[in-house]
Design an enzyme around this catalytic site. Structure first.
Site, mmCIF file in Angstrom:
data_model
loop_
_atom_site.group_PDB
_atom_site.id
_atom_site.type_symbol
_atom_site.label_atom_id
_atom_site.label_comp_id
_atom_site.label_asym_id
_atom_site.label_seq_id
_atom_site.Cartn_x
_atom_site.Cartn_y
_atom_site.Cartn_z
ATOM 1 N N CYS A 124 0.834 -1.201 0.000
ATOM 2 C CA CYS A 124 0.000 0.000 0.000
ATOM 3 C C CYS A 124 0.873 1.257 0.000
ATOM 4 O O CYS A 124 1.460 1.588 -1.026
ATOM 5 C CB CYS A 124 -0.973 -0.028 1.181
ATOM 6 S SG CYS A 124 -2.344 1.132 1.013
ATOM 7 N N HIS A 159 -3.463 -4.960 0.022
ATOM 8 C CA HIS A 159 -3.008 -5.575 1.279
ATOM 9 C C HIS A 159 -3.049 -7.100 1.164
ATOM 10 O O HIS A 159 -4.037 -7.748 1.564
ATOM 11 C CB HIS A 159 -3.892 -5.109 2.439
ATOM 12 C CG HIS A 159 -3.668 -3.691 2.828
ATOM 13 N ND1 HIS A 159 -2.752 -3.320 3.796
ATOM 14 C CD2 HIS A 159 -4.215 -2.544 2.364
ATOM 15 C CE1 HIS A 159 -2.764 -2.001 3.916
ATOM 16 N NE2 HIS A 159 -3.636 -1.503 3.061
ATOM 17 N N GLU A 201 -1.612 -9.311 2.874
ATOM 18 C CA GLU A 201 -1.560 -10.005 4.158
ATOM 19 C C GLU A 201 -2.940 -10.512 4.600
ATOM 20 O O GLU A 201 -3.043 -11.491 5.344
ATOM 21 C CB GLU A 201 -0.956 -9.111 5.247
ATOM 22 C CG GLU A 201 -1.772 -7.885 5.642
ATOM 23 C CD GLU A 201 -1.495 -6.652 4.807
ATOM 24 O OE1 GLU A 201 -1.785 -5.542 5.290
ATOM 25 O OE2 GLU A 201 -1.019 -6.797 3.664
#
Length: 275
Positions: free
Chosen positions: A121, A247, A249
């Site tokens: 990001c 993102h 993750e």
């Protein structure tokens, strides 16, 4: 099962046992620099921390996260003292101007020292700013979020955000499609041409600078299907330098690590081996 007379075969725990074996018996330990400004509270990056562990499981690597306050880099004359022993450098998401220059220093160190780099990001925006300043010669290039008066706003507010006055829930939020460049490392990692990732941002790569960035040697590894938004960037001349506007993750799991984290930790292990 017994009461309802349900058929129940013996569970196949092979996948689970392999995951635990990799977690408990790593072949090496890689040092990852987490360069952010909320590092005093590790839970600020809890999803990133866990995704790194997942990447470690996939590569039989223990991941030793080194928490580096980006402001510390700003105040240190020699970044090698802080980053010199790292096997990978990760710049996660965030907001605001504090610590930005330190993150730019970290991205520059990774690029110029061939250390594997993953930007998430804001981390991708940092990589763009650093590249514009130090490769393209755009002195003091910046994000319009950080410096609205910058001469080179390589990161700018998304056009549809410029009329937004009420900020609640108005970011570019949630899952969006991304088309991968077949010549990119990302394409090889995902093994797909179209992916879907989760976003949370108002700013994006300024399309006015895309030509200069490409001429300088950067490639756009992923874009929105209409090619309007840059979603991922890479440096082909670097061993492993990848960043995404999303993102990743949030989609990683212990037994199914996200491709970018698996690839990042793999590259970090290779960097350790080469040292």
């Amino acid at each position: 099962v017994n009461k309802l007379h349900l058929a129940c075969s013996s569970p196949d725990l092979t996948d689970w046992e392999q995951m635990l074996n990799a977690l408990r018996n790593p072949k090496q330990t890689v040092k990852i620099a987490m360069v952010g400004k909320y590092v005093e509270l590790h839970d600020s990056y809890i999803s990133v921390n866990e995704a790194l562990k997942h990447g470690g499981i996939a590569t039989h690597s223990a991941v030793d996260i080194h928490w580096i306050d980006s402001e510390t880099l700003e105040n240190n004359a020699d970044p090698d003292e802080i980053l010199g022993t790292m096997d990978g450098i990760l710049v996660p998401g965030g907001f605001g101007s504090r610590g930005i220059e330190g993150k730019i220093i970290a991205a520059n160190y990774a690029r110029t020292h061939d250390v594997p780099f993953l930007g998430i990001c804001l981390g991708m925006q940092i990589a763009i700013i650093e590249f514009a300043r130090n490769v393209l010669g755009m002195k003091n290039a910046n994000s319009a979020e950080i410096n609205p008066e910058t001469e080179y706003p390589v990161i700018d507010l998304m056009p549809e955000q410029k009329t937004v006055e009420e900020m609640g829930g108005t970011m570019r939020l949630g899952k969006y499609p991304c088309v991968l460049n077949p010549k990119s490392k990302a394409f090889a990692l995902y093994n797909e041409s179209m992916i879907y990732e989760r976003h949370r941002h108002r700013y994006e790569v300024n399309n006015d600078y895309r030509t200069e960035l490409e001429k300088g040697g950067m490639i756009f590894a992923g874009t929105s299907p209409d090619n309007r938004i840059v979603e991922m960037i890479e440096l082909p001349c670097h061993p492993w330098y990848i960043a995404g506007q999303f993102h990743p993750e949030f989609k990683s799991r212990p037994n199914k690590p996200h491709p970018l984290f698996r690839g990042f930790v793999t590259a970090a292990a290779e960097h350790l081996k080469n040292k």
